[in-house]
Design an enzyme around this catalytic site. Structure first.
Site, short mmCIF file in Angstrom:
data_model
loop_
_atom_site.label_atom_id
_atom_site.label_comp_id
_atom_site.label_asym_id
_atom_site.label_seq_id
_atom_site.Cartn_x
_atom_site.Cartn_y
_atom_site.Cartn_z
N SER A 105 0.08 -2.88 12.32
CA SER A 105 -1.11 -3.42 11.67
C SER A 105 -2.12 -3.94 12.69
O SER A 105 -1.75 -4.44 13.76
CB SER A 105 -0.70 -4.56 10.73
OG SER A 105 -1.84 -5.27 10.26
N TYR A 128 -8.38 -1.91 10.43
CA TYR A 128 -9.41 -2.55 9.63
C TYR A 128 -10.71 -2.47 10.43
O TYR A 128 -10.71 -2.65 11.66
CB TYR A 128 -9.10 -4.03 9.36
CG TYR A 128 -7.95 -4.29 8.44
CD1 TYR A 128 -7.94 -3.81 7.14
CD2 TYR A 128 -6.86 -5.05 8.86
CE1 TYR A 128 -6.89 -4.07 6.28
CE2 TYR A 128 -5.80 -5.32 8.00
CZ TYR A 128 -5.82 -4.82 6.72
OH TYR A 128 -4.78 -5.09 5.87
N THR A 154 -7.33 1.57 6.56
CA THR A 154 -7.14 0.87 5.29
C THR A 154 -8.50 0.54 4.69
O THR A 154 -9.34 -0.07 5.34
CB THR A 154 -6.32 -0.41 5.49
OG1 THR A 154 -5.02 -0.06 5.97
CG2 THR A 154 -6.17 -1.17 4.18
N LYS A 250 -5.78 4.93 3.72
CA LYS A 250 -4.82 4.18 2.90
C LYS A 250 -5.58 3.22 1.97
O LYS A 250 -6.46 2.49 2.42
CB LYS A 250 -3.87 3.39 3.81
CG LYS A 250 -2.86 2.52 3.06
CD LYS A 250 -1.96 1.81 4.06
CE LYS A 250 -0.97 0.89 3.37
NZ LYS A 250 -1.63 -0.30 2.78
N HIS A 274 -2.26 -1.88 -2.13
CA HIS A 274 -1.99 -2.92 -1.13
C HIS A 274 -0.81 -3.79 -1.55
O HIS A 274 -0.79 -5.01 -1.36
CB HIS A 274 -3.24 -3.79 -0.91
CG HIS A 274 -3.40 -4.24 0.51
ND1 HIS A 274 -4.09 -3.52 1.45
CD2 HIS A 274 -2.96 -5.35 1.16
CE1 HIS A 274 -4.10 -4.16 2.61
NE2 HIS A 274 -3.40 -5.28 2.46
#
Length: 385
Positions: A105, A128, A154, A250, A274
């Site tokens: 992440s 992100y 994402t 995603k 999520h």
């Protein structure tokens, strides 16, 4: 080793303070999306065949031309250092020991380079995009230089969902020590000792790429910067200029967006809400899967996440047409309960359950799975949603 994945959930709940477990387990608002994810799996009923040769069970598949020993991927989860020191490395090692990729992440608590140094297995990078796109560009540059193979963009977090449990617990970064929080922490001495010994979790990847000071206050400020609300489908071209490997999107929650992804040339999509943590009353991935596959066919690899707690859940998703399943909470229960050993054990349980389910369905190879392995009436109910 415990009997099932949810046994590790119970161990984790006892081991960590309430605010940590609630962060791991909780969903948005009243938790309806969280419950919907599980209910979608429970609605599906198998249609087993018998007297077939299942002596040679092969649960593997391929994705982007590479083999996966199991039809799953350990997906991206943030702030994992809250659960166990160096949790990202431990999760990566557990994934790679079972022949599947690990997705790191943007909000990881380990440097992406340190995760790479810990294992030679396949690593993907979740991204992100914040208003200052130079942060995302530097993250992509660093990940590619470290040998990460796939980018996972994402797209379902333009703003953070309303998570009542975090507000109730006063959980935000950096943590403010209140009387309630202190009482919660001191009743969990093992977790408290680990945090004191190893230091509180940091967000080093964001800090390095944003060029901020190495302390939680500045890193949290970097993470909380407003996401780039102007991000649009046309920006897939911008990503491609900075990433020459496969790109996945995603957070797809509609068939129309699945078509958009296909038209903009992404390599794969993840149907995802999520983990029920963003929009209340969002559809589950399984509910969207049949119509999505009808719309995009085989032109884009379609993966799902949200709610898988058993190997049989993973088999149901594959039978329904998913290419693979991203795992979120399941391996986190393991690492939160018992560190690297727990993560390994959870992955082993899932592997065993996948193989048992395939054999009991009368399918020796994963590629033998199709919708004919599922009860037609249950499928019709799912299609009607």
């Amino acid at each position: 080793m415990q009997a099932k994945v949810l046994d590790y959930r119970e161990l984790a709940k006892k081991r960590v303070p309430r605010f940590v477990f609630d962060y791991l387990e909780g969903g948005a608002e009243d938790g309806r999306t969280l419950a919907r994810n599980r209910a979608a799996f429970e609605r599906l009923i198998f249609r087993p065949r018998v007297l077939t040769d299942v002596s040679d069970c092969q649960p593997g598949t391929t994705l982007f031309g590479k083999p996966l020993a199991l039809p799953c991927i350990v997906g991206p989860t943030g702030l994992n250092g809250l659960f166990w020191p160096r949790a990202d490395e431990l999760l990566a090692l557990a994934a790679h020991a079972h022949g599947v990729p690990f997705v790191l992440s943007t909000a990881s608590t380990s440097l992406l380079e340190d995760v790479r140094d810990a294992t030679s297995g396949e690593l993907w990078m979740q991204l992100y995009v914040q208003q200052d796109r130079r942060i995302a560009e530097d993250l992509m540059r660093r990940a590619r230089a470290a040998g990460y193979t796939t980018l996972v963009l994402t797209v379902d977090v333009p703003v953070h969902g309303k998570r009542d449990h975090d507000r109730r617990n006063g959980f935000k970064l950096p943590l403010r020590v209140t009387r309630k929080l202190a009482a919660d922490v001191v009743t969990h001495p093992h977790w408290c000792w680990q945090m004191l010994r190893h230091g509180s979790p940091q967000l080093p990847n964001l800090a390095r790429s944003a060029g901020v000071l190495p302390n939680m206050q500045t890193q949290a400020a970097s993470l909380s910067r407003q996401m780039d609300l102007s991000l649009a489908w046309s920006d897939i071209g911008w990503l491609r200029r900075h990433w020459d490997g496969p790109v996945m999107v995603k957070g797809i929650q509609s068939v129309d967006d699945a078509r958009q992804a296909m038209q903009h040339g992404v390599n794969g999509i993840v149907l995802s809400n999520h983990g029920g943590r963003q929009l209340e009353s969002a559809p589950s991935a399984l509910e969207l899967l049949p119509a999505t596959l009808d719309a995009v066919g085989k032109q884009v690899d379609v993966l799902v996440d949200g709610g898988a707690r058993r190997g049989s859940d993973i088999v149901k998703a594959i039978a329904l047409g998913a290419r693979a399943v991203l795992l979120g909470r399941a391996p986190l229960y393991g690492v939160c309960a018992r560190g690297g050993k727990g993560a390994m054990e959870v992955m082993q349980i899932l592997q065993e359950e996948i193989e048992i389910t395939l054999r009991l369905l009368g399918r020796s190879h994963l590629h033998d799975l199709g919708r004919d392995a599922l009860d037609a009436r249950a499928l019709a109910q799912l299609d009607a949603i």
